[in-house]
Design a protein around this motif. Structure first.
Motif, PDB file in Angstrom:
ATOM      1  N   HIS A  81       0.805  -1.238   0.000  1.00  0.00           N
ATOM      2  CA  HIS A  81       0.000   0.000   0.000  1.00  0.00           C
ATOM      3  C   HIS A  81       0.830   1.278   0.000  1.00  0.00           C
ATOM      4  O   HIS A  81       1.687   1.473   0.857  1.00  0.00           O
ATOM      5  CB  HIS A  81      -0.931   0.046   1.217  1.00  0.00           C
TER       6      HIS A  81
ATOM      7  N   GLU B 259      -8.800   2.380  -2.576  1.00  0.00           N
ATOM      8  CA  GLU B 259      -8.996   2.450  -1.122  1.00  0.00           C
ATOM      9  C   GLU B 259     -10.304   3.181  -0.855  1.00  0.00           C
ATOM     10  O   GLU B 259     -10.358   4.404  -0.901  1.00  0.00           O
ATOM     11  CB  GLU B 259      -7.806   3.164  -0.460  1.00  0.00           C
TER      12      GLU B 259
ATOM     13  N   TRP C 239     -12.954   3.371   3.883  1.00  0.00           N
ATOM     14  CA  TRP C 239     -11.922   4.151   4.548  1.00  0.00           C
ATOM     15  C   TRP C 239     -12.424   4.275   5.980  1.00  0.00           C
ATOM     16  O   TRP C 239     -13.052   3.314   6.458  1.00  0.00           O
ATOM     17  CB  TRP C 239     -11.665   5.485   3.824  1.00  0.00           C
TER      18      TRP C 239
ATOM     19  N   HIS D 282      -8.834  -0.615   7.620  1.00  0.00           N
ATOM     20  CA  HIS D 282      -9.829   0.464   7.763  1.00  0.00           C
ATOM     21  C   HIS D 282     -11.239  -0.052   8.082  1.00  0.00           C
ATOM     22  O   HIS D 282     -12.114   0.744   8.415  1.00  0.00           O
ATOM     23  CB  HIS D 282      -9.927   1.369   6.514  1.00  0.00           C
TER      24      HIS D 282
ATOM     25  N   HIS E 201      -2.451  -2.687   5.100  1.00  0.00           N
ATOM     26  CA  HIS E 201      -1.614  -1.766   5.885  1.00  0.00           C
ATOM     27  C   HIS E 201      -2.175  -1.585   7.293  1.00  0.00           C
ATOM     28  O   HIS E 201      -2.774  -0.583   7.611  1.00  0.00           O
ATOM     29  CB  HIS E 201      -1.392  -0.441   5.158  1.00  0.00           C
TER      30      HIS E 201
ATOM     31  N   ARG F 130      -7.294   1.113  14.102  1.00  0.00           N
ATOM     32  CA  ARG F 130      -6.871   0.692  12.761  1.00  0.00           C
ATOM     33  C   ARG F 130      -6.064  -0.613  12.798  1.00  0.00           C
ATOM     34  O   ARG F 130      -5.839  -1.247  11.760  1.00  0.00           O
ATOM     35  CB  ARG F 130      -6.034   1.799  12.097  1.00  0.00           C
TER      36      ARG F 130
ATOM     37  N   ASP G 110       2.369   2.532   3.502  1.00  0.00           N
ATOM     38  CA  ASP G 110       1.525   3.736   3.560  1.00  0.00           C
ATOM     39  C   ASP G 110       2.298   4.979   3.126  1.00  0.00           C
ATOM     40  O   ASP G 110       1.957   6.102   3.529  1.00  0.00           O
ATOM     41  CB  ASP G 110       0.932   3.935   4.963  1.00  0.00           C
TER      42      ASP G 110
END
Ligand SMILES: [Zn+2]
Length: 306
Positions: free
Chosen positions: A7, A102, A129, A167, A188, A199, A257
């Motif tokens: 990611h 995403e 998200w 997410h 991620h 998260r 990320d």
């Protein structure tokens, strides 16, 4: 060394800020700074902000940018469409791009949009998200899978687009596992038992993904690495260590990320990966295990499911 990253948000940044992917100083990733890898695959996400009022239109802008980048960087970059691309990009020493989305808000509640995504070689969709969408709940707006979400998962399976639960709310996470048979990724996300941020994944979630043959990519964002929010590269190692203690040697991967998050001390961007691998080596990790986490687990996964 070989590197496979699940990611980054670099392509979106290139789109919005009109910056070149090939060579830039402003971003955490450029093709030029990744030239040192002997093999490199990078998932490039089209991140759809929760506040975006025309998600599909925005996605199309990112697609256009992707086409432009591909055209201008034919010598260094090729997006993977079919299984054989995973071999040819390596042979030609190009960065193998994997296009992801995403936020399934991109669908705007229409199942047919998935066909457009598949035509544009989208291989992974991060279902939400932080907010909830038509599919289900995000980490900041909990909720399970909706009936529309069930249909989406089914159609994704037919189109060979894999679901990503980074997410997702915990309720959505478990619903996705219940309503799918194939592999599920958390591209991620880190370990909640080391950093309690919503998260991150509980040990139970991690084990469920492992059992399903999925992947978990380590996220470099300090807020997901340490509860204090202050973190260094060693904290990435701590999370790796924890997942390995749960038997993660076959499903642990990297999900930096880049360009979607601030970086911990010791990581500037893609150029820091080599030093991160050295840090793992200094802590007694064998070359083979480092290669698995930094590359091979992800390569094998995509080889199998593409
Ligand atoms: Zn993200």
């Amino acid at each position: 060394m070989r590197y496979f990253d699940l990611h980054c948000d670099t392509l979106g940044e290139c789109t919005v800020k009109n910056l070149p992917l090939r060579d830039n100083k402003e971003l955490q990733l450029s093709l030029e700074r990744g030239r040192g890898f002997s093999a490199w695959f990078q998932c490039f996400a089209a991140w759809i902000p929760d506040t975006e009022s025309h998600p599909l239109e925005y996605f199309r802008r990112v697609v256009q940018r992707r086409r432009k980048e591909e055209e201008q960087n034919q010598d260094w970059l090729q997006f993977c469409s079919k299984a054989s691309d995973f071999y040819s990009t390596n042979q030609e020493k190009k960065c193998g791009g994997i296009f992801t989305v995403e936020g399934a808000s991109v669908l705007e509640g229409r199942l047919e949009t998935l066909d457009e995504l598949a035509e544009n070689d989208v291989k992974v969709i991060t279902l939400t998200w932080n907010a909830a969408n038509e599919i289900g709940g995000g980490v900041q707006e909990p909720g399970g899978l909706t009936p529309f979400g069930q249909k989406v998962l089914q159609r994704m399976e037919e189109l060979h687009i894999l679901p990503d639960v980074s997410h997702a709310s915990e309720a959505l996470f478990w619903d996705v596992l219940e309503h799918t048979q194939g592999p599920v990724l958390a591209t991620h996300s880190n370990a909640k038992s080391l950093c309690s941020h919503p998260r991150n994944l509980t040990d139970r979630q991690f084990l469920a993904l492992k059992q399903r043959g999925g992947l978990v990519g380590l996220n470099f964002y300090p807020v997901f690495l340490a509860d204090s929010g202050n973190a260094s590269a060693v904290d990435i190692l701590r999370h790796a260590e924890h997942f390995l203690s749960l038997g993660g040697e076959d499903c642990l991967a990297m999900g930096s990320d880049f360009d979607g998050a601030a970086m911990p001390e010791g990581i500037i961007g893609i150029e820091s990966i080599e030093r991160l691998a050295e840090l793992f080596a200094q802590h007694g990790y064998s070359d083979a295990l480092i290669d698995r986490i930094f590359y091979q687990n992800s390569f094998r996964f995509f080889e199998k499911y593409m």
